[in-house]
Scaffold this motif. Sequence first.
Motif, PDB file in Angstrom:
ATOM      1  N   TYR A  40       0.847  -1.206   0.000  1.00  0.00           N
ATOM      2  CA  TYR A  40       0.000   0.000   0.000  1.00  0.00           C
ATOM      3  C   TYR A  40       0.874   1.245   0.000  1.00  0.00           C
ATOM      4  O   TYR A  40       2.004   1.221   0.475  1.00  0.00           O
ATOM      5  CB  TYR A  40      -0.905   0.018   1.241  1.00  0.00           C
ATOM      6  N   ALA A 139     -10.333   6.409  -4.824  1.00  0.00           N
ATOM      7  CA  ALA A 139      -9.719   5.085  -4.972  1.00  0.00           C
ATOM      8  C   ALA A 139      -8.218   5.170  -5.196  1.00  0.00           C
ATOM      9  O   ALA A 139      -7.484   4.245  -4.853  1.00  0.00           O
ATOM     10  CB  ALA A 139     -10.368   4.335  -6.140  1.00  0.00           C
ATOM     11  N   ARG A 143      -5.919   8.682   0.262  1.00  0.00           N
ATOM     12  CA  ARG A 143      -6.287   7.551   1.094  1.00  0.00           C
ATOM     13  C   ARG A 143      -5.100   6.587   1.150  1.00  0.00           C
ATOM     14  O   ARG A 143      -4.061   6.827   0.518  1.00  0.00           O
ATOM     15  CB  ARG A 143      -7.506   6.822   0.520  1.00  0.00           C
ATOM     16  N   VAL A 145      -3.677   3.722  -0.479  1.00  0.00           N
ATOM     17  CA  VAL A 145      -3.954   3.241  -1.841  1.00  0.00           C
ATOM     18  C   VAL A 145      -3.392   1.834  -2.037  1.00  0.00           C
ATOM     19  O   VAL A 145      -2.204   1.594  -1.782  1.00  0.00           O
ATOM     20  CB  VAL A 145      -3.341   4.200  -2.882  1.00  0.00           C
ATOM     21  N   ARG A 160      -7.992  -1.114  -9.642  1.00  0.00           N
ATOM     22  CA  ARG A 160      -8.757  -0.437  -8.588  1.00  0.00           C
ATOM     23  C   ARG A 160     -10.161  -0.090  -9.060  1.00  0.00           C
ATOM     24  O   ARG A 160     -11.126  -0.217  -8.302  1.00  0.00           O
ATOM     25  CB  ARG A 160      -8.025   0.839  -8.148  1.00  0.00           C
ATOM     26  N   ARG A 164     -13.365  -1.492  -7.198  1.00  0.00           N
ATOM     27  CA  ARG A 164     -14.346  -0.532  -6.696  1.00  0.00           C
ATOM     28  C   ARG A 164     -15.733  -0.833  -7.242  1.00  0.00           C
ATOM     29  O   ARG A 164     -16.738  -0.728  -6.543  1.00  0.00           O
ATOM     30  CB  ARG A 164     -13.907   0.885  -7.091  1.00  0.00           C
ATOM     31  N   HIS A 198      -8.879  -4.140   0.450  1.00  0.00           N
ATOM     32  CA  HIS A 198      -8.728  -3.384  -0.800  1.00  0.00           C
ATOM     33  C   HIS A 198      -8.711  -1.875  -0.548  1.00  0.00           C
ATOM     34  O   HIS A 198      -7.863  -1.161  -1.097  1.00  0.00           O
ATOM     35  CB  HIS A 198      -9.865  -3.731  -1.767  1.00  0.00           C
ATOM     36  N   PHE A 199      -9.653  -1.414   0.269  1.00  0.00           N
ATOM     37  CA  PHE A 199      -9.772   0.032   0.497  1.00  0.00           C
ATOM     38  C   PHE A 199      -9.908   0.322   1.991  1.00  0.00           C
ATOM     39  O   PHE A 199     -10.991   0.636   2.481  1.00  0.00           O
ATOM     40  CB  PHE A 199     -10.968   0.598  -0.272  1.00  0.00           C
TER      41      PHE A 199
END
Length: 706
Positions: A40, A139, A143, A145, A160, A164, A198-199
């Motif tokens: 990340y 996305a 943030r 990522v 992504r 999403r 993922h997020f």
Amino acid sequence: MRLDTLVTKLNRVGDVLGKKLKRLGIETVRDLLFYFPFRYEDFSQIKKIKDLKDGEEVTIRVKVELIANKRSPRKRKMITEAVVSDGEDQMKVIWFGQPFITKTIRTGSEIYLSGKIKDDMFGLQMVSPSFESVKKDTAHTARIVPIYSLTNGITQKQIRFLVRQTIDMADELEDWLDDYILEKADLVPLANAIRGIHFPENSEDLKICQRRLKFDEIFLLQLRSEMIRQSIKKNKSKKIIFKEEETKNFVNSLPFELTKKQKISAWEILQDMDNERPMNRLLEGDVGSGKTVVATMALYNTVLNNSQAVLMAPTEILAFQHYETLCKIFEQKKINIALLTGTRACSNTEFISDKKNKKSEKKELIEKIKKGEIKILVGTHALLTEKVKFKDLELVIVDEQHRFGVDQRKTIREKSGNEITMPHFLSMTATPIPRSFALTLYGELDISIIDEMPADRKLVKTRLVDPHNRDKAYEFIKKQVEQGRQVFVICPLIEDNKDTRIQDTNNIQIINYKNQEKKSVLSEYEKLSKQIFPDLRVGYLHGKLKTEEKGETMKKFVGGDLDILVSTSVVEVGVDIPNASVMMIEGADRFGLAQLHQFRGRVGRSEHQSYCFIFSDSDSKKSQERLEFFEKNNSGFAVAQYDLETRGPGEVYGTTQSGMMNFRLASWRDSDIIKIAREIAIDFDFGRYPQVKEKIKKWEDSVHLE
């Protein structure tokens, strides 16, 4: 949309992108959800332009004051340039070869930019940053990522975008863990974990989600072990009654005294066998710690109970060595012992050597085994495929092959001569595995560890030799041979190639040895026999030689007809040459420390002081540190622990053996997760959870552990 919906049905995915996604193993929405990021980038902290520094990876929130495309004067490539402002300061932003950006970003747009800051003669600027319109849910910027593994033709933004698009489908996933397990292990539901992997909302959220998914991976391994353990518990074995008086007499007849750890391990094994529940134990110990004599006590008690026993080894060389050792130890006991491999068949009462009659003699030996006349049979795993049947097989010992699976147990039981009982099982390994990791890998096995050496065993003196001291090492070797000693020389290659490219053991770089002196068995044999030691007897050994050639070479070395043996790692395990006092390892950086320790264990097996000289081809600092650690540490368990920490289980113990290489998130270092997973797995009620058994079956199929 469903979990099994093909990704080619998703927005912006055509056949071309679909084929590229397939290369990544992504064909359905479910595959996409379980395609986890491998790292990340934290762009969650939004900075002001005035606070930016050269080289930083940052996110800024800005308004576009000017944006336009132009061609570079030299290479005529399209460049997109923008001037942005955060209300206080301005800076320049550049993208190369992406003219379409001007259709997405327009003057007056408010956007997030995430990327690396460059400070040069033109001032602060960002080069090819990610960008997104300012909105609540981003996305690619502002943030934490996710960064995914890619293939040619696919970008991070595309992955992504697709994740999403499908992330809400996580709610459709069936959680295979019930509320009781979630609460006991302090885990979030699967849907939450998939969303957060993922997020993630923040770094704490990421840790929580990773913990759940790591637990799933480790718990499956532990449950598989428990399933094997429970299936074995359902079987019965013949009690091998402990013959105390005979065993004491046997131990007293040995030319050495057992160590405390040998006695403890032997007692654990003999107690297990004196039980109607099948023994299922792993005996591990450092090289030279005396595992074989402990196993011999188990074999002896089996014979005293008028039953048969098998000792299986991974190679013919090791099998033949075990056979000779047992014949010598039981010389006065009048026990019928036989050796049976793919190419050899002999017993301690007659030797089968006539090639013309080899098949008929082997057939005769197999008949003796079936009648119960052979009490101890030594061989390779070919015993499982040969037409071998026993009269009353009650003990199976497997050397250096830990994953002796349920199917193989079924095979050996079918050969055992008894359809009601299952033989007791003992696995041995000379590869030291730290106990915590051994419990992770082999949860179905009880573990005995011999971690002390016999009192009279001298430590092997290890030296990392500088290249300019090579001649001194050769002089030392010459003196050792003059004193009647013998020498091993280990090389990583069999023969030279025009261009040998291999992965550095530190996994840091690819080393090209094209222009370096390559260390291969055949080239070293030529050099040593003709240039360095023309007056000494030098032989060579490698895995591509025919069995008869390997056997003949080893026979010469064992008999003292060779002074130096140049070999590949084929001599790594089990070869016992008491007269050998020097182990010389070329290209040591290409081997793992655990493997180097196995090589070192081939010397130091007598009263003579022994030595291990290691040479390295690598200039890597990490490689040098590893070899320096090895030089100073003689404990196999310390070496294995260090190797695990620096390289990981798959490289240390092999991909298949470790199983851990198939994990995407978990590692053996997750000790707290391993502990709770093991606690919950022990005595798990599989009857209540049929979905768990199905999950384990699918997982086994995917990792090919057997």
